[in-house]
Design an enzyme around this catalytic site. Structure first.
Site, PDB file in Angstrom:
ATOM      1  N   LYS A 133       5.562 -10.791   4.306  1.00  0.00           N
ATOM      2  CA  LYS A 133       5.516  -9.367   3.950  1.00  0.00           C
ATOM      3  C   LYS A 133       6.642  -8.643   4.661  1.00  0.00           C
ATOM      4  O   LYS A 133       6.895  -8.893   5.851  1.00  0.00           O
ATOM      5  CB  LYS A 133       4.192  -8.760   4.371  1.00  0.00           C
ATOM      6  N   GLU A 174       7.213  -4.573   0.237  1.00  0.00           N
ATOM      7  CA  GLU A 174       6.416  -3.371   0.552  1.00  0.00           C
ATOM      8  C   GLU A 174       7.277  -2.118   0.706  1.00  0.00           C
ATOM      9  O   GLU A 174       7.701  -1.779   1.816  1.00  0.00           O
ATOM     10  CB  GLU A 174       5.614  -3.599   1.846  1.00  0.00           C
ATOM     11  N   LYS A 216       3.489  -4.741  -2.429  1.00  0.00           N
ATOM     12  CA  LYS A 216       2.543  -3.988  -1.608  1.00  0.00           C
ATOM     13  C   LYS A 216       2.967  -2.533  -1.724  1.00  0.00           C
ATOM     14  O   LYS A 216       4.062  -2.157  -1.290  1.00  0.00           O
ATOM     15  CB  LYS A 216       2.592  -4.485  -0.163  1.00  0.00           C
TER      16      LYS A 216
HETATM   17  P1  13P Z   1      -2.182   0.106   6.614  1.00  0.00           P
HETATM   18  O1  13P Z   1      -3.197  -0.386   5.601  1.00  0.00           O
HETATM   19  O2  13P Z   1      -2.779   0.470   7.922  1.00  0.00           O
HETATM   20  O3  13P Z   1      -1.285   1.156   6.035  1.00  0.00           O
HETATM   21  O4  13P Z   1      -1.226  -1.115   6.955  1.00  0.00           O
HETATM   22  C1  13P Z   1      -0.754  -1.927   5.966  1.00  0.00           C
HETATM   23  C2  13P Z   1       0.461  -2.633   6.416  1.00  0.00           C
HETATM   24  O5  13P Z   1       0.480  -3.823   6.576  1.00  0.00           O
HETATM   25  C3  13P Z   1       1.689  -1.872   6.640  1.00  0.00           C
HETATM   26  O6  13P Z   1       2.791  -2.758   6.668  1.00  0.00           O
END
Ligand code: 13P
Length: 339
Positions: A133, A174, A216
């Site tokens: 990720k 993400e 994401k």
């Molecule tokens: P949150 O769900 O706390 O936003 O975190 C997700 C995440 O992995 C951010 O990189």
């Protein structure tokens, strides 16, 4: 397993991902703010509490870990990664080494950690890590996010995605449009649309296999300080609309970050999208805070609190698993004595 098989397994019906990749310094800050002594032992205890919660695999398909966590062993000396695999979940890695300010920008950031990433990813794959990720964070404000920051982040996300796939690892890309600010939901929509479009152009340019990639995403929300807060149905409608414009149907799944939303809203928004729309991708969760806030409030690094903290974690995982099917109901929140 092919990249597409791994991606499909991560978003199979009724499950989602647990993001547990808070690096030690940020974890220590959190504990110290609660008055709890912070050290490596506490980090290991917390990771063990999360990863080895009995029954977690009913609602969680994969766990995003830090560099430190993939090397952790439990109190009996057994590798946590191996135990996660034995429980039928897929270990994931956040190979990111922190945000750095983009030179010449007004404080906008890009993730660091590309040096040696090809070799690191090969080592992770050897350990059984199935996905990665990489996050980009965009703050809405006067003049931000700039095209410069969007472009720079899109290229870095795409490079990481291409390197991950080369190693046999599914990338989770993400691009987070952050909740913080007084912007309207319309502004969030416009920024998200632009960010998604630039991100996919970069993925295309970097020859990333879309069937072996997950996104994401942040939801399309009113800024936390906006006087007018969009309701659950409006958030679901605008989020689905922006994805239909910007995310190709070849992507097997979109997993949300919670981004500072309350536990309730993170679940209710996900549920509304799955209950009310026919969609070309699976829509599920990859939450950190919206899964871990409740158990963290109970735990306090006390062995006698582990069982109750795990009950709270499993409750949130179950609620979000139901929301990924559009089957969550508010009345279910009082189950198991956890609110
Ligand atoms: P949150 O769900 O706390 O936003 O975190 C997700 C995440 O992995 C951010 O990189």
């Amino acid at each position: 397993m092919s990249l597409n098989d791994i991606a499909n397994q991560l978003v199979k019906a009724g499950v989602g991902i647990m993001a547990a990749d808070r690096p030690p310094p940020a974890f220590y800050d959190l504990l110290e703010a609660e008055g709890i002594a912070a050290d490596e032992g506490a980090y290991r205890n917390w990771s063990e509490l999360l990863f080895l919660a009995p029954g977690l695999n009913k609602h969680v398909s994969g766990i995003i870990m830090t560099d430190e966590q993939v090397l952790l062993r439990d109190s009996k000396g057994e590798s946590l990664v191996e135990q996660v695999i034995q429980r039928g979940m897929i270990p994931g890695i956040s190979p990111f080494k922190g945000m750095v300010v983009l030179a010449g920008s007004a404080g906008e950031t890009v993730g660091s950690g590309l040096d040696g990433l090809r070799e690191r990813l090969a080592e992770y794959a050897e350990m059984g890590v199935g996905f990665s990720k990489w996050r980009a964070a965009f703050q809405i404000g006067p003049g931000t996010p700039s095209d410069y920051a969007i472009e720079a982040n899109a290229y870095v996300m795409a490079q990481v995605a291409a390197l991950s796939q080369e190693a046999g690892i599914v990338p989770i890309v993400e691009p987070e449009v952050m909740l913080w600010g007084d912007h309207t939901i319309e502004r969030c929509f416009a920024v998200t649309e632009w960010v998604l479009s630039r991100t996919f152009e970069a993925l295309y340019l970097h020859r990333v296999d879309l069937e072996g990639t997950l996104v994401k995403a942040s939801m399309v929300l009113s800024g936390d300080k906006c006087a007018e807060q969009a309701d659950v149905d409006a958030v679901a409608e605008q989020t689905v609309k922006v994805f239909l414009r910007g995310i190709p149907a070849a992507i097997p799944g979109i997993v949300f970050l919670s981004g500072g939303q309350s536990d309730y809203h993170a679940t209710a928004h996900l549920n509304a999208m799955n209950a009310n729309y026919e969609l070309p991708w699976k829509l599920s969760f990859s939450y950190a805070r919206a899964l871990q806030r409740a158990p963290m409030a109970i735990w306090g690094n006390k062995p006698e609190k582990v069982a109750a903290a795990r009950t709270a974690l499993l409750h949130r995982a179950k609620m979000n698993g139901l929301a990924s099917l559009g089957l969550w109901k508010e009345a279910l929140e009082s189950e198991a004595g956890v609110s």
